[in-house]
Design an enzyme around this catalytic site. Structure first.
Site, short mmCIF file in Angstrom:
data_model
loop_
_atom_site.label_atom_id
_atom_site.label_comp_id
_atom_site.label_asym_id
_atom_site.label_seq_id
_atom_site.Cartn_x
_atom_site.Cartn_y
_atom_site.Cartn_z
CG HIS A 187 -46.19 19.11 28.62
ND1 HIS A 187 -44.86 19.03 28.28
CD2 HIS A 187 -46.43 18.11 29.49
CE1 HIS A 187 -44.33 17.99 28.94
NE2 HIS A 187 -45.25 17.42 29.67
CG ASP B 91 -48.97 19.02 22.92
OD1 ASP B 91 -49.16 17.80 22.74
OD2 ASP B 91 -48.38 19.45 23.93
CD GLN C 215 -51.91 13.66 28.10
OE1 GLN C 215 -52.67 12.69 28.15
NE2 GLN C 215 -50.73 13.65 28.71
CE LYS D 268 -47.53 12.04 26.98
NZ LYS D 268 -47.18 11.99 28.38
CB CYS E 258 -44.25 19.05 32.26
SG CYS E 258 -43.07 17.79 32.73
N1 7TS Z 1 -47.67 17.61 25.61
C1 7TS Z 1 -48.58 17.21 26.53
C2 7TS Z 1 -49.95 17.82 26.54
C3 7TS Z 1 -48.22 16.21 27.44
O1 7TS Z 1 -49.13 15.81 28.34
C4 7TS Z 1 -46.92 15.65 27.39
C5 7TS Z 1 -46.47 14.63 28.39
C6 7TS Z 1 -46.04 16.09 26.41
C7 7TS Z 1 -46.45 17.08 25.54
C8 7TS Z 1 -44.67 15.53 26.25
O2 7TS Z 1 -44.72 14.22 25.78
P1 7TS Z 1 -43.38 13.37 25.61
O3 7TS Z 1 -43.87 12.01 25.26
O4 7TS Z 1 -42.59 14.01 24.54
O5 7TS Z 1 -42.68 13.41 26.93
N2 7TS Z 1 -47.17 14.68 29.60
C9 7TS Z 1 -46.84 14.05 30.75
C10 7TS Z 1 -47.60 14.14 31.90
O6 7TS Z 1 -48.67 14.76 31.98
N3 7TS Z 1 -47.03 13.44 32.89
O7 7TS Z 1 -45.90 12.91 32.42
C11 7TS Z 1 -45.77 13.28 31.09
#
Ligand code: 7TS
Length: 409
Positions: free
Chosen positions: A122, A199, A202, A225, A364
């Site tokens: 990501h 990371d 997910q 999430k 992303c």
């Molecule tokens: N890493 C992964 C693997 C992610 O899927 C996401 C967000 C992030 C980092 C960033 O997370 P945040 O909470 O700091 O924004 N992924 C997604 C997505 O797949 N669709 O919208 C956000």
């Protein structure tokens, strides 16, 4: 296994309709919905205890501080952290990784050093390292992804070597549904004298996570999430490393002593929690991890594995020509796909008309899109409250969409 009908009743939003059709929420990789228990914890906090923490001696400040620190302990326990001092609250995964790239990366990386990432990252586990590399002269290397959506581990063994200082990899892909062998990557990193960042955006919401058995040095995730509120997330790091790192943000609460020309830092984790924190968010996240623990993360994992594999099977059997990215088995509940002749955006729009929330785009992960040879994909992502019936509704709606667009072909 848990009682799915009962679980669904805990999520008020799942009872709503979209244009007269029951909502089918399949955008969980972007953010999850929140159970009543989390919403109640937030309301309770604001109705009964709200105060700024660590600053006042009055009753509400004491209660808020205690609730915040309890939430820290709950999250630490949830990911198997050996101690709560290594658990830093942040805004989310993005901020957590930036904190490490800044506080560790800029302090420790030198010209000639290498940071090893994967092609499937990501942007939030790529851009912070690009910035750190730009400022330090370090170089980024990438573990390739194979056509089946798994990492090329032979190449990983070649890439991780004496120049490697950090290996940073996504645990579960937000596009491919792959669960990466981060334990093995951590072994390779440590064998080369490097550190390992995972990371977990997910993975923490969907699989049992134990940072000890992963063997990582840093683990980053987002509360929103995993049933928690937006604006709260966490970084777990080895306490000895956190102590050595530079602060990320400067300001109130993160200091020990401030002089006009210099300052000294508070102990970890407070050194990394500058300014007023999202206290209610942390309390809500504490309620979220309790909810997840009450279901059992093994059960959540199994439920989603079944949904993910069922979706893979139904879509590939019934929609001729469909491309589904990522592995066929042992996947998470993330299913990205491409239906020939229909732009992913149009697909999501048609699904929306059926009350089905999905997502289309590059998610992303622009470098991964290039590797897959597409500019975007459609994506359905499941969570613990989704059902097989919802997979059926998705499959039927996609078949209808194909007919609709076929008519214009
Ligand atoms: N890493 C992964 C693997 C992610 O899927 C996401 C967000 C992030 C980092 C960033 O997370 P945040 O909470 O700091 O924004 N992924 C997604 C997505 O797949 N669709 O919208 C956000």
């Amino acid at each position: 296994m848990y009682d799915i009908a009962k679980v669904r009743r805990d999520f008020p939003i799942l009872g709503r309709e979209v244009d007269g059709k029951p909502l089918v929420y399949l955008d969980n990789a972007a953010t999850s919905q929140k159970p009543r228990q989390v919403l109640d914890a937030l309301t309770q906090h604001y109705e009964r205890h709200n105060a700024n923490i660590h600053r006042g001696v009055h009753r509400l400040a004491e209660e808020s501080t205690a609730a915040y620190e309890e939430a820290r302990a709950k999250v630490a326990r949830f990911i198997g952290a050996p101690e709560t001092t290594g658990l830093v609250f942040t805004r989310g995964t993005t901020e957590s990784i930036n904190l490490v790239a800044h506080g560790w990366g800029r302090k420790n990386l030198r010209e000639g050093d290498e940071v090893v990432l994967t092609e499937t990252e990501h942007h939030s586990n790529l851009v912070p390292w690009q910035l750190a590399a730009r400022d330090t002269g370090a170089r980024l290397r990438f573990i390739p992804v194979r056509d089946d959506g798994t990492l090329d581990m032979e190449e990983a063994e070649r890439l991780i070597g004496p120049r490697t200082r950090m290996v940073a990899a996504v645990h579960a892909s937000n596009v491919l549904g792959t669960v990466n062998p981060v334990e093995r990557l951590a072994e390779l990193a440590h064998g080369a004298g490097a550190l390992m960042l995972v990371d977990g955006a997910q993975s923490a919401p969907h699989l049992p996570v134990d940072v000890g058995s992963l063997g990582c040095d840093f683990f980053a995730a987002s509360g929103h999430k995993m049933l928690g509120p937006m604006g709260i997330g966490y970084l777990w790091g080895r306490t000895d490393l956190l102590r050595e790192m530079d602060p990320f943000l400067g300001g109130g609460e993160m200091i020990r002593e401030v002089h006009l020309d210099h300052s000294t830092w508070a102990e970890v984790p407070y050194k990394f929690e500058a300014g007023t924190m999202n206290v209610a968010g942390a309390v809500g996240l504490g309620a979220a991890v309790e909810y997840l623990e009450s279901l059992g993360m093994e059960n959540v994992r199994e439920h989603e594995r079944q949904l993910g594999e069922y979706a893979y099977r139904r879509l590939s059997e019934e929609l001729e020509g469909i491309t589904i990215y990522g592995p066929e088995a042992d996947r998470t509940g993330v299913v990205s796909f491409d239906l020939p002749g229909v732009h992913p955006h149009d697909l999501s729009q048609l699904l929306d008309e059926e009350g089905i929330a999905s997502r289309s785009g590059h998610h992303c992960c622009q470098p991964l899109m290039r590797r897959l040879g597409v500019s975007s994909t459609a994506r359905a992502s499941f969570y613990l409250y989704n059902t097989g019936d919802e997979v059926d509704r998705l499959a039927e709606a996609l078949a209808e969409a194909r007919k609709f667009f076929g008519a214009f072909a």
